[in-house]
Design an enzyme around this catalytic site. Sequence first.
Site, short mmCIF file in Angstrom:
data_model
loop_
_atom_site.label_atom_id
_atom_site.label_comp_id
_atom_site.label_asym_id
_atom_site.label_seq_id
_atom_site.Cartn_x
_atom_site.Cartn_y
_atom_site.Cartn_z
N ARG A 271 1.13 28.58 1.71
CA ARG A 271 0.17 28.72 0.60
C ARG A 271 -0.50 27.39 0.29
NH1 ARG A 271 4.85 32.30 -2.20
NH2 ARG A 271 4.22 34.30 -1.28
N PHE A 409 -3.49 36.98 3.20
CA PHE A 409 -2.53 36.08 3.86
C PHE A 409 -1.54 35.47 2.87
CE2 PHE A 409 -5.14 34.47 7.75
CZ PHE A 409 -4.58 35.47 8.53
N GLU A 410 -0.36 35.12 3.39
CA GLU A 410 0.64 34.32 2.65
C GLU A 410 1.03 34.95 1.32
OE1 GLU A 410 1.76 32.16 4.46
OE2 GLU A 410 0.21 31.35 5.73
N GLY A 411 1.11 36.28 1.30
CA GLY A 411 1.34 36.99 0.04
C GLY A 411 0.01 37.24 -0.63
#
Length: 600
Positions: A271, A409-411
Site C-alpha cells: 500500500r 489492488f492491495e485491498g
Amino acid sequence: MSTANTPAASKDVPPGGAFLFQEVGASPIVTPETFSEEQRMFFRTALQFSHEQMLPQADKIEHKDNVLLRELLRQAGELGLLSVDIPEAYGGTGLDKTTSLLLAEAMGLNGSWSVTFGAHVGIGTLPIVWFGNAAQKAKYLPKLATSEWVAAYALTEQGSGSDALGAKTKAVLSPDGKHWILNGSKLFITNAAFADVFVVFAKVDGDKFTGFIVEKDTPGFTVGPEEHKMGIRGSSTCPLYFEDARVPVENLLGEVGKGHKIAFNILNYGRLKLGAGVLGGMKLQLAEALRFAQERKQFGTPISRFPLSREKLARMTALIHALESMTYRTSGLVDARLAARDKSAPDFESHLLAAVEEYAIESSIMKVYGSEALWQLVDDAVQLHGGAGYIEEYPVERAYRDARINRIFEGTNEINRMLITGMLLKRAVKGDLPLFAMAGNVAEEMARGEKPQARTQDELAPQEVAAEAAKRLALHGLSLAAQTFGPELEKHQDVLAALTDVVMDAFALDSMVARARQAATDGKLDPVRVALIRTIAFDSTSRIQDRMRRALCSTLKGDALAKELGRLGTLDTFTPYDPAEVRETVMAAVESAGGYPFAA
C-alpha cells in the site's frame, strides 16, 4: 491542541498515526528536497531506464509480449534496480525504503510494466526476504535479484480477495513427511505466465493459513490461460491450479498457521509503495496533458490558455504535490526507525517488519489517496484531450484504463477506509495513541467556541489552522462514534469511511504545510508551494465539513445531533482567496518546467 507525548521506539521518531496528535511541523519530515545524492542517483537511473528502454516499447507491452517483459526485467536487474530490498548477503544492495519507493515511482510510467516490476520486487520477492529461512534466501534471492528467476504472489481466490483468510486452497503433509500436498486454485495472479517462483497461501489441514514457495515445474501445479483485462493489459494475469501438487517440506515459508503475518505485512508495504508507484504515472500524464493542451487549438487559441483547462492542470499538479509530500514523509519515518539498526544482524528483518507495521495507517492512506488522486488526474487528462482521449493512438486512453485497478489492488479502497479509522481506534484502546483524551480536550474547546491558532504567522497560517481543525474534527468524530456504537462500530462503515476522509485530508494538509516551511529559503516561502497548498485546502476544507456532517447524521439523533452540527461551524476554516491568481501562480511554474515543477 498541544503536542502529545506519544510512545515511540525512538524519542525522535513519532509513531504511526501521530500526525493527528502533533502540531504541524512538530517533527522534521523527509521530503524530495532532503533526498540524498545516492537516492537521487538511483531515481535518475530508474527514470532513464523507463524513458529509454520501457516507454518506447509500450505498444508491444500492451499486446502481452511476455518475452519482452522478461527481457526488461533482466535489463533492470543488470542496473541493480531489482535488488534494493534484498540484503547484501544474498546478492542485493539492501538500501533504505525511500530508495525503494523512488524506484517504484520511476517504474510507474506505464501501468502494465509497473505491475510487472512491482509484483516481482515486492509481493513476489519480499515474503522470502522477510520470512524465508537462510537456506531459502540463499537459494532464491540471488536469482530474483537479477531476474534469472521471476517471482509471483498467489493469494486471491474466487471467494477470498480482501478477506484473505477465507482461502479454500488446502495443504496436507504427505504420509512420508517429505511433501506438502496442495489442492485448490488461485485467481488474478500477476506474472503467472512466466514466473519461476510463486509465494502461495493455503490452509494446512484446512484451517491453518500458511505460506509456501512453489516452483513452476512442481508436479500437479499448472498455470491457466491469460486473462483479458480492461486495463494493465500488457501484464500477465492467470489463474493457478493445484491438483495434488507436491511441494517439498523445505519450501514451507515461515511457520504453519502464521501465513497471515506474511500476507498482511506484504499488503502494508504494498500500500505504501502504491502511493509512490502512481506518482510516476501522474507526473507523466500531467506533462503529456500539458503538451497536448499547448498544441491543440480551438477558436484559434491553444486550449492551454483557457481558464478551465488551466484549472485542471493546476489541480493535477496540486494532487501530485500532496501525494508526494505524504508518501516520502511516511517512507522517511520507516527509515528513521531503522537508522540505528545493523542491517547484517539476524534480527534486522523483524525490526523492518515492525517499522512497516508501525505506519500501516499512513500506508493505507497512501493507497486510498494515491489511487483516487490518480483517477481524478487521468480523468482530467482525458477531458483535456477531448475526443482524442478516447482513441488508442493517444497514451492517455491506456492510462485511463490502467488507473482503475489501483482502487482494487492491495485491498479495496473500501477495506482500507475501514482499516485507517479501525487501526486508530484499536491503538487508542490499547493506550498507544491518546485519542480519547485529546478528543475530550477538543470537545471542551468546541463548547467554548475556540478555534485552533497557527503557531507560525506566515502565508500558510490559514492552511496550518485548516490542518489543525481537520485533526480536531477527526478525533471528535471518532470519539463520538466509539461512544455511540461501542464494539458495534465496525458495522457502521458509512461513519468510518466519512471520518477516514477527514483523517486523510488532515494528513495531506499537515504534510504539505510542513514540507513548504522546511523548503523555505531564508524564511521565505515558495509562492508556488503556497498556491498548491491553497488549491488542496480549498477543496478539502469543504469536503471535511461535508464528511463530518455525514458522520454525525449517521451517529447521533435529535438534540444531540443538532448540538454537534451547530458546533461544526467553530472549526469551519474556509479562507477566501482569488482562485484565478492561485491557478496562474501554479501554471506559470508548470509551463516553465514542462510538467511537474519540483524534480526529485
